[in-house]
Each structure stands twice: as C-alpha cells, then as structure tokens.
Design a protein around this motif. Sequence first.
Motif, PDB file in Angstrom:
ATOM      1  N   PRO A 347      19.632 -11.271  59.627  1.00 53.76           N
ATOM      2  CA  PRO A 347      20.112  -9.895  59.794  1.00 53.76           C
ATOM      3  C   PRO A 347      19.059  -8.947  60.363  1.00 53.76           C
ATOM      4  O   PRO A 347      19.379  -8.064  61.165  1.00 53.76           O
ATOM      5  CB  PRO A 347      20.539  -9.480  58.379  1.00 53.76           C
ATOM      6  CG  PRO A 347      19.884 -10.453  57.465  1.00 53.76           C
ATOM      7  CD  PRO A 347      19.758 -11.720  58.223  1.00 53.76           C
ATOM      8  N   ILE A 348      17.790  -9.142  59.956  1.00 52.61           N
ATOM      9  CA  ILE A 348      16.729  -8.289  60.507  1.00 52.61           C
ATOM     10  C   ILE A 348      16.555  -8.559  61.995  1.00 52.61           C
ATOM     11  O   ILE A 348      16.412  -7.636  62.807  1.00 52.61           O
ATOM     12  CB  ILE A 348      15.395  -8.529  59.767  1.00 52.61           C
ATOM     13  CG1 ILE A 348      15.506  -8.063  58.310  1.00 52.61           C
ATOM     14  CG2 ILE A 348      14.249  -7.786  60.459  1.00 52.61           C
ATOM     15  CD1 ILE A 348      14.297  -8.417  57.465  1.00 52.61           C
ATOM     16  N   GLY A 349      16.581  -9.847  62.361  1.00 53.35           N
ATOM     17  CA  GLY A 349      16.448 -10.216  63.771  1.00 53.35           C
ATOM     18  C   GLY A 349      17.605  -9.706  64.605  1.00 53.35           C
ATOM     19  O   GLY A 349      17.426  -9.313  65.759  1.00 53.35           O
ATOM     20  N   MET A 350      18.817  -9.712  64.033  1.00 55.53           N
ATOM     21  CA  MET A 350      19.983  -9.165  64.739  1.00 55.53           C
ATOM     22  C   MET A 350      19.790  -7.694  65.046  1.00 55.53           C
ATOM     23  O   MET A 350      20.178  -7.204  66.107  1.00 55.53           O
ATOM     24  CB  MET A 350      21.242  -9.348  63.897  1.00 55.53           C
ATOM     25  CG  MET A 350      21.742 -10.777  63.801  1.00 55.53           C
ATOM     26  SD  MET A 350      23.158 -10.917  62.682  1.00 55.53           S
ATOM     27  CE  MET A 350      24.356  -9.870  63.537  1.00 55.53           C
ATOM     28  N   PRO A 395      23.662  -8.583  68.621  1.00 58.12           N
ATOM     29  CA  PRO A 395      24.697  -7.845  69.355  1.00 58.12           C
ATOM     30  C   PRO A 395      24.225  -7.103  70.597  1.00 58.12           C
ATOM     31  O   PRO A 395      25.044  -6.718  71.416  1.00 58.12           O
ATOM     32  CB  PRO A 395      25.250  -6.862  68.304  1.00 58.12           C
ATOM     33  CG  PRO A 395      24.164  -6.746  67.291  1.00 58.12           C
ATOM     34  CD  PRO A 395      23.457  -8.054  67.261  1.00 58.12           C
ATOM     35  N   HIS A 396      22.919  -6.912  70.736  1.00 56.14           N
ATOM     36  CA  HIS A 396      22.439  -6.201  71.917  1.00 56.14           C
ATOM     37  C   HIS A 396      21.657  -7.117  72.860  1.00 56.14           C
ATOM     38  O   HIS A 396      20.894  -6.651  73.713  1.00 56.14           O
ATOM     39  CB  HIS A 396      21.569  -4.994  71.515  1.00 56.14           C
ATOM     40  CG  HIS A 396      20.496  -5.334  70.512  1.00 56.14           C
ATOM     41  ND1 HIS A 396      19.303  -5.889  70.862  1.00 56.14           N
ATOM     42  CD2 HIS A 396      20.480  -5.196  69.165  1.00 56.14           C
ATOM     43  CE1 HIS A 396      18.565  -6.067  69.782  1.00 56.14           C
ATOM     44  NE2 HIS A 396      19.265  -5.658  68.731  1.00 56.14           N
ATOM     45  N   ALA A 397      21.877  -8.440  72.719  1.00 57.85           N
ATOM     46  CA  ALA A 397      21.220  -9.414  73.594  1.00 57.85           C
ATOM     47  C   ALA A 397      22.161  -9.846  74.706  1.00 57.85           C
ATOM     48  O   ALA A 397      23.356 -10.064  74.468  1.00 57.85           O
ATOM     49  CB  ALA A 397      20.751 -10.623  72.795  1.00 57.85           C
ATOM     50  N   ALA A 398      21.637  -9.986  75.913  1.00 57.93           N
ATOM     51  CA  ALA A 398      22.463 -10.349  77.066  1.00 57.93           C
ATOM     52  C   ALA A 398      23.110 -11.716  76.889  1.00 57.93           C
ATOM     53  O   ALA A 398      24.261 -11.932  77.288  1.00 57.93           O
ATOM     54  CB  ALA A 398      21.609 -10.336  78.335  1.00 57.93           C
ATOM     55  N   THR A 399      22.386 -12.659  76.251  1.00 61.55           N
ATOM     56  CA  THR A 399      22.936 -14.014  76.092  1.00 61.55           C
ATOM     57  C   THR A 399      24.151 -14.031  75.165  1.00 61.55           C
ATOM     58  O   THR A 399      25.026 -14.887  75.322  1.00 61.55           O
ATOM     59  CB  THR A 399      21.863 -14.966  75.540  1.00 61.55           C
ATOM     60  OG1 THR A 399      21.207 -14.357  74.421  1.00 61.55           O
ATOM     61  CG2 THR A 399      20.842 -15.309  76.608  1.00 61.55           C
ATOM     62  N   THR A 400      24.193 -13.106  74.210  1.00 53.82           N
ATOM     63  CA  THR A 400      25.369 -13.031  73.330  1.00 53.82           C
ATOM     64  C   THR A 400      26.611 -12.692  74.141  1.00 53.82           C
ATOM     65  O   THR A 400      27.680 -13.294  73.963  1.00 53.82           O
ATOM     66  CB  THR A 400      25.153 -11.978  72.230  1.00 53.82           C
ATOM     67  OG1 THR A 400      24.008 -12.344  71.441  1.00 53.82           O
ATOM     68  CG2 THR A 400      26.375 -11.878  71.321  1.00 53.82           C
ATOM     69  N   CYS A 418      30.566 -16.384  63.310  1.00 58.49           N
ATOM     70  CA  CYS A 418      29.333 -17.143  63.530  1.00 58.49           C
ATOM     71  C   CYS A 418      28.150 -16.668  62.684  1.00 58.49           C
ATOM     72  O   CYS A 418      27.340 -17.484  62.229  1.00 58.49           O
ATOM     73  CB  CYS A 418      28.944 -17.101  65.010  1.00 58.49           C
ATOM     74  SG  CYS A 418      30.150 -17.869  66.105  1.00 58.49           S
ATOM     75  N   MET A 419      28.049 -15.350  62.466  1.00 53.84           N
ATOM     76  CA  MET A 419      26.870 -14.827  61.780  1.00 53.84           C
ATOM     77  C   MET A 419      26.700 -15.405  60.371  1.00 53.84           C
ATOM     78  O   MET A 419      25.606 -15.885  60.018  1.00 53.84           O
ATOM     79  CB  MET A 419      26.910 -13.305  61.761  1.00 53.84           C
ATOM     80  CG  MET A 419      25.641 -12.664  61.213  1.00 53.84           C
ATOM     81  SD  MET A 419      25.737 -12.451  59.423  1.00 53.84           S
ATOM     82  CE  MET A 419      24.251 -11.544  59.108  1.00 53.84           C
ATOM     83  N   PRO A 420      27.741 -15.382  59.506  1.00 51.82           N
ATOM     84  CA  PRO A 420      27.542 -15.945  58.156  1.00 51.82           C
ATOM     85  C   PRO A 420      27.168 -17.425  58.172  1.00 51.82           C
ATOM     86  O   PRO A 420      26.321 -17.863  57.375  1.00 51.82           O
ATOM     87  CB  PRO A 420      28.914 -15.723  57.485  1.00 51.82           C
ATOM     88  CG  PRO A 420      29.550 -14.623  58.248  1.00 51.82           C
ATOM     89  CD  PRO A 420      29.091 -14.810  59.659  1.00 51.82           C
TER      90      PRO A 420
END
Length: 441
Positions: A347-350, A395-400, A418-420
Amino acid sequence: MLAFIGFLMVIVIIYLLMQSKATPAPIFILVPLVAAAAVGSSFVEVSKYVKDGVAVTMPIAVLFMFSIIYFALMSDAGMFDPLINFLVKKAGNNVVAITVATGIIATIAHLDGSLAATLLVTVPAMLPLYKKLNIRPLIMLVIIGSAMSIMNLVPWGGPVARVAAITKVDINQLWHTLIPLQVVGMIIVLAFAAFLGVLEKRRGAGMQALDVNAAALTAEEQEQNAAKSAKAEALKRPKLVVFNVFLTIGVIALMMFTKIPLYAAFMFGLAIALLVNYPNVKEQSARLKAHAGEALSMATILLASGVFLGVISGAKMLDGMAIAFISIIPPFLGPYLHLIMGVFAVPIGMLLGTDSYFFGLLPVAMSVGSKYGIDPVNMANAMLIGKNYGVLVTPHAATTFLAIGLAGVELKEHLKYCMPLLWGLSLVSLFAAILLGIVKI
C-alpha cells in the motif's frame, strides 16, 4: 533545520513525481540542489555531493542500458517464441494449464526487467485463450503481476538496482542473496496460478459456450495477433534460437560465477548478439535506435537520482531526518521497523510509486532502523521484497494503464481484485524470506 529541509525535499520530490509535473530526472536534480542551497552548502560542497552520488549510480545505469537493449534484441530475434508457442499449444482448452502457462510466459518475458515488454508479450499471446474459455482477464493480470514481482529481483531489474545504489552494496552480491527467494517465489507463482485456474474452472470457465459475436471477436483477435507485420517477421532469426539461448545462459553464468562487473557481461553479450543476429551495419544501428529510448530513460533516472543520494547523504540531512523520525516511533516497535515496513510495503508503494519509495522513503527507513540495530541491507531487503508486489497495482504508473488497456478491464476492477491478492502474496514472500534468512527478525 537539516531534518526539516530534508523532509521537505523528500515531500516535494514525491509530490512532483506523483503529480507528473515533470519527468523524474530534472526532479531528482533540481530539487536537491535547491535543498542543498537552503542548508547553506557551498558550490564546492554541492559539487562533491553530486560527484559522490553519481559515482554510486553510474555502474548501475550502465548495466541498465546494456541489459535492456540485450533482452530487447533477443525478443526481436525471436528467442522466446518457440517456448511461448509450445506453452500456448500445450495448454489447449485446459483452464488450469492456461493460467499456469500465463505464469511461465510472464516469468520468462520478464527476464529483461521491463514491465512494458512483459505485458506486450504475455497479454496478446494469452488474452484470446482467456476470452475463448471465459476466463476473466483479471486472472491473467494478477498472475502477470505476481510473476513480475518475483522476477524483479534480478540484478538488472529496476528495484534491485535502486536498492544497490542506495545501500552501496555490490549488486551481484545482493542478487546472490535473493536467488533462493526467487526459486521459492517461482514455485509460489505457479502454485498461485494453478489455484486461480481451479477457482475459475469451478466458476464455470472452460465449459460455457461463447455467443456468436464473442466467438467472431475472438477469431478476429486471434487472426490479428497471428498476422505479424512484415517488419517484425524480418527481424526474427529462427535458425539462431539455440545460439541465442546458449549466449544468454553464458551471460547469466558470467554474472553468477565470476567477479566481472555485471554491465560487462551484458556488454560482451550484446556485442556478440548484434554481430551474429544482425551482421549488417544498418540493421545493427536500427536495433540500437529502436531500444535506446527505454534504455536511456532508466539510465537517466538512475544517474539523476545520484544527485539526490549525494545531497541527502553529504549534507547530513539523512542523519537529521533519522533523528527526528526516531523520536516519534514507540521504542518497543523500533527493532521490528523493517518487518512493519515490509508488511505495509504494497500500500505504501502504491501511494508513493517506485522512485519515491526507493529514493525517498528507503534511505530514511534505513537510517531510522540502524538506530535500533537493524542492518540497512536487512531493512532494504524487507522493503524491496514487499514493494515488488505492487508494481502492477500502482494507480499512477504508466504500466498499470498499459496492463488494463491491453486486457480491456477498468482500473477500479483491477485494483479491487488484484491489490488484495498481490498484497497477500507479498506477505507470503516476506515470510519465505524470513525462513530463508534473507530478512532477519
């Protein structure tokens, strides 16, 4: 004052990176220079900070340049094609075999450490089968995300390179420590893929007939995926697949069993690969130009981050930040800070994104942890292993957005599903690292 300006610098860098106000390179260069001026560092001192910081990241930047181009060249030449075609053919209409094949293909495709390349190889190859058998594309994305997470532990992968730059540990030594976890992690990925395949089969995948329109659409997509452009086909070197496989094995063996710099192994490999696969000078230049953009982009970020690392360390901001941070942590939690950071890494990395997480948060956490007797490399390993599982749900990464665009799913659905699961896998991986002695309690 040092702590305040240090925290302010990190916050500003994180904010600018998250808001996409500029590309990472100028942010990592200009913001630290302003911060250094604010604490009263002279021009001579700042020059030394920059020199020391860039000296740390320079070898890693060179490694990135040559490794990305090498694996991209192998992909152009079709080294991975026989295995991918074999797996897809063998999977047939077996739902579990298809999900497991997805994990294998994503693992192999991610050898180059490029998230975008992995998605572009895996999703188009597997999506028609998923639609044909009514398997949710979200299953494919979470499997790819898990495979990316464990393969990102290769030394030419972005996260490990960043950790090596920050900890100043030899990247080859760091990788050798992580190899046992990679082996266990690959088993976990395949078991996870099989488990999801069983769940999808129980849900009815593989047994429900598609309607005429869906079938027509699937056939059209399969035809489009099968019809490769003449330009792409011209780059294939099917007769050299065996040679390229052995060359790649040789490059990896050089890194594992010798003490030569990692970038040197890829330099040797790339030189041979270019001459053998594309002996024409124009073809060689075209291949280098085709992949130079991605290679230089990451190398530029790593070199620029050297300015940040040099300033935050040389100006003693990191020490001040650690002292300030340590004062707000309950003493009884201090010795377990690395485990806490590892548990909440996804979550911190997200929230922060890759560069902010590694170049902003990790140095501070390492300094704070050292006050409680936590080895900086131990802290880095815990945070690295956890963070990797968030690569495809940031959520703010281009690859996502590339992933959800290729798979045709909504961001909200992607994150909700996917996140959980990926966070849960990160905890399993962290626990495995503890058992293997990679992360010490």
